[in-house]
Design a protein around this motif. Structure first.
Motif, short mmCIF file in Angstrom:
data_model
loop_
_atom_site.label_atom_id
_atom_site.label_comp_id
_atom_site.label_asym_id
_atom_site.label_seq_id
_atom_site.Cartn_x
_atom_site.Cartn_y
_atom_site.Cartn_z
N LEU A 1 127.13 -68.68 67.43
CA LEU A 1 126.05 -67.87 67.96
C LEU A 1 126.35 -67.48 69.42
CD1 LEU A 1 123.15 -66.73 67.52
CD2 LEU A 1 122.31 -68.89 68.49
N PHE B 1 117.54 -74.65 64.33
CA PHE B 1 117.99 -73.95 63.13
C PHE B 1 119.49 -74.17 62.99
CE2 PHE B 1 117.85 -71.08 66.75
CZ PHE B 1 119.11 -70.49 66.76
N ILE C 1 120.96 -63.35 70.65
CA ILE C 1 119.78 -63.17 69.80
C ILE C 1 119.08 -61.90 70.27
CG2 ILE C 1 117.57 -64.13 69.05
CD1 ILE C 1 118.70 -66.90 69.58
N ILE D 1 123.28 -72.61 61.79
CA ILE D 1 124.14 -71.46 61.48
C ILE D 1 125.56 -71.99 61.34
CG2 ILE D 1 125.09 -69.27 62.25
CD1 ILE D 1 122.60 -68.72 63.79
N LEU E 1 117.04 -64.53 62.10
CA LEU E 1 116.14 -65.66 62.32
C LEU E 1 114.73 -65.26 61.92
CD1 LEU E 1 117.38 -66.92 65.81
CD2 LEU E 1 117.72 -68.06 63.61
N VAL F 1 120.95 -61.81 64.98
CA VAL F 1 121.85 -62.68 65.74
C VAL F 1 123.22 -62.03 65.84
CG1 VAL F 1 120.62 -64.76 65.05
CG2 VAL F 1 122.55 -63.99 63.68
N ASP G 1 121.84 -72.90 55.62
CA ASP G 1 122.81 -72.02 56.24
C ASP G 1 123.90 -71.69 55.23
OD1 ASP G 1 124.45 -74.25 56.12
OD2 ASP G 1 125.04 -74.17 58.23
N ARG H 1 121.30 -62.77 57.73
CA ARG H 1 121.87 -63.03 59.05
C ARG H 1 120.84 -62.72 60.13
NH1 ARG H 1 128.37 -61.70 58.66
NH2 ARG H 1 128.67 -62.78 56.70
N TYR I 1 117.06 -69.84 60.18
CA TYR I 1 118.11 -68.84 59.96
C TYR I 1 118.26 -68.57 58.47
CZ TYR I 1 122.95 -67.02 59.70
OH TYR I 1 124.08 -66.28 59.45
#
Length: 453
Positions: free
Chosen positions: A202, A378, A205, A380, A433, A446, A332, A431, A426
């Motif tokens: 990540l 969350f 955002i 990812i 949030l 993201v 995820d 892809r 997520y």
């Protein structure tokens, strides 16, 4: 330039960017969507995945608009041609009148100069005729101006028609088969590129997109990341404790614009806002317990229950906002996860990967981050991301990687538009949030840093 070459050129231009994000919600039939970017070890963008829906070009809204516009201009051109023919015919008649009028005007002047040699009767008749025709002079001038305007309209319509025809030829004409074939070929190559992407880290955002305002201050909403293509149902759970009713909306559009939903009654009430829908089942924490329940939404039956040993519950190790948020379930790219805390880990976050079928713990990781200090979290790509709070200025500041069993402090701003996050999850399919923010259902895109395998 050929249509496929144009699309490819757009893709190549996108490759030159360093940070690309998907625009959502967007109607996938309206064009191409940038899903992710890939960078090499030197930070250069080397691959961009553009993934439209299958056969999107045959339903491309802009292409349909072009076709409709061309048809409209062609119809307009036909009407202008008819009007021009009438105008030219009438103009010839008016021009003949103009000649006659000028002749009468000259004759009238002659009569006026030598009226002594003409009878009074002739003089009066000519004068009366002149008085009758004189008002036609400004009408004649206006009519001639209108005729010139019609000619101008015809020329402009011809230019627009030629321009639209050229555009239409570049898009493959009214028959989209050739364009579909070329775009499908390009799509296959781009999807092959997408499959080569490893999981990403990540890096950003986006600003929030408010989907709806409904329900109480706390709740959760989601879509199924493992749903088959075409299944875009939305699941909605209002409140954080002692509630059993789950709403199922047929699509995101229904969720946004209507009250068209089906209600499911769970056999036990839920606790917190950490529920998740995955592969046709809803997974949730049973109220006032550390029991995880897998409820099959198609059969309305419990498929599996299992206790999460040593996990705190009943507001023992909640997120900083409270709300019985002791156990947070999430999904995820790697599957189903549970985030919680235990006495054995001094109230710090424990992260466990669960079997979606049996709910058995596959593996667990202990972190040094206090659960009560976390705003939300969350997953990812096997990394747990934790926010520093739930109200006011918010950012993602802690990341724990299960791949390396290491953590780091990061600084990724998250715009907390409505000042109270009670759910943040997520969705690997979108892809994006999903968030519940003070009675608002919100989405964030993201940006991930990818490495090509």
């Amino acid at each position: 330039m050929e249509p496929a070459e144009k699309v490819l050129r757009v893709a190549l231009l996108l490759l030159m960017g360093t940070e690309l994000t998907q625009v959502f919600p967007a109607n996938p039939e309206d064009g191409w969507q940038v899903f992710s970017s890939a960078q090499d070890t030197e930070g250069r963008c080397v691959c961009t995945v553009v993934a439209p829906q299958q056969t999107v070009c045959s339903r491309d809204a802009r292409t349909k608009q072009l076709k409709q516009l061309l048809e409209k201009v062609q119809n307009m051109t036909q009407s202008i041609e008819v009007l021009d023919q009438r105008t030219q015919r009438d103009l010839q008649y008016v021009e003949r009148m103009e000649v006659q009028l000028k002749g009468l005007e000259n004759k009238f002047k002659q009569v006026e100069d030598g009226h002594e040699s003409n009878t009074a009767r002739q003089y009066k008749a000519i004068k009366a005729k002149m008085d009758e025709l004189r008002p036609l002079i400004p009408v004649l001038e206006a009519y001639k101006a209108d005729a010139r305007l019609v000619v101008q309209f015809r020329e402009e319509a011809a230019n627009v028609t030629a321009l639209l025809s050229n555009l239409q030829e570049q898009l493959g004409g009214l028959d989209y088969q050739d364009l579909n074939s070329r775009v499908s070929n390009l799509e296959e190559r781009l999807r092959a590129c997408m499959q080569k992407l490893a999981c990403g880290k990540l890096t950003g955002i986006s600003e929030p997109v408010t989907i709806k305002m409904s329900g109480s201050r706390f709740g959760s909403w989601m879509t199924d990341p493992a749903a088959p293509p075409g299944d875009n149902r939305v699941w909605y759970m209002d409140g954080y404790h002692n509630n059993r009713f789950v709403r199922e909306y047929p699509s995101m559009e229904d969720f946004m614009t209507t009250d068209n939903f089906t209600s499911h009654r769970l056999p036990h009430p839920w606790s917190g806002t950490g529920q998740v829908v995955y592969n046709g089942s809803i997974y949730y924490n049973k109220f006032q317990s550390h029991t995880i329940i897998r409820f099959d939404l198609s059969t309305s039956l419990i498929s599996r229950t299992r206790q999460l040993d040593f996990a705190g519950y009943n507001n023992m190790y909640h997120y900083s906002w409270g709300g019985h948020s002791d156990i947070d379930l999430m999904v995820d790219e790697g599957g189903l996860w549970a985030v919680y805390a235990t006495n054995q880990n001094a109230g710090n976050i424990v992260l466990s990967q669960l079997s979606p079928n049996t709910l058995q713990i596959i593996r667990s990781w202990t972190t040094n981050h206090p659960k009560r200090s976390a705003g939300e979290s969350f997953m990812i790509c096997g990394t747990l991301y934790v926010t520093n709070g739930y109200s006011g200025g918010t950012k993602v500041y802690y990341a724990y990687s299960t791949n390396s069993s290491t953590y780091e402090y990061i600084d990724i701003p998250l715009i907390n538009q409505y000042s109270h996050l009670s759910m943040l999850d997520y969705n690997p399919r979108d892809r994006a949030l999903y968030a519940w923010n003070n009675g608002h259902q919100v989405l964030y895109n993201v940006t991930l840093f990818h490495i090509i395998k």
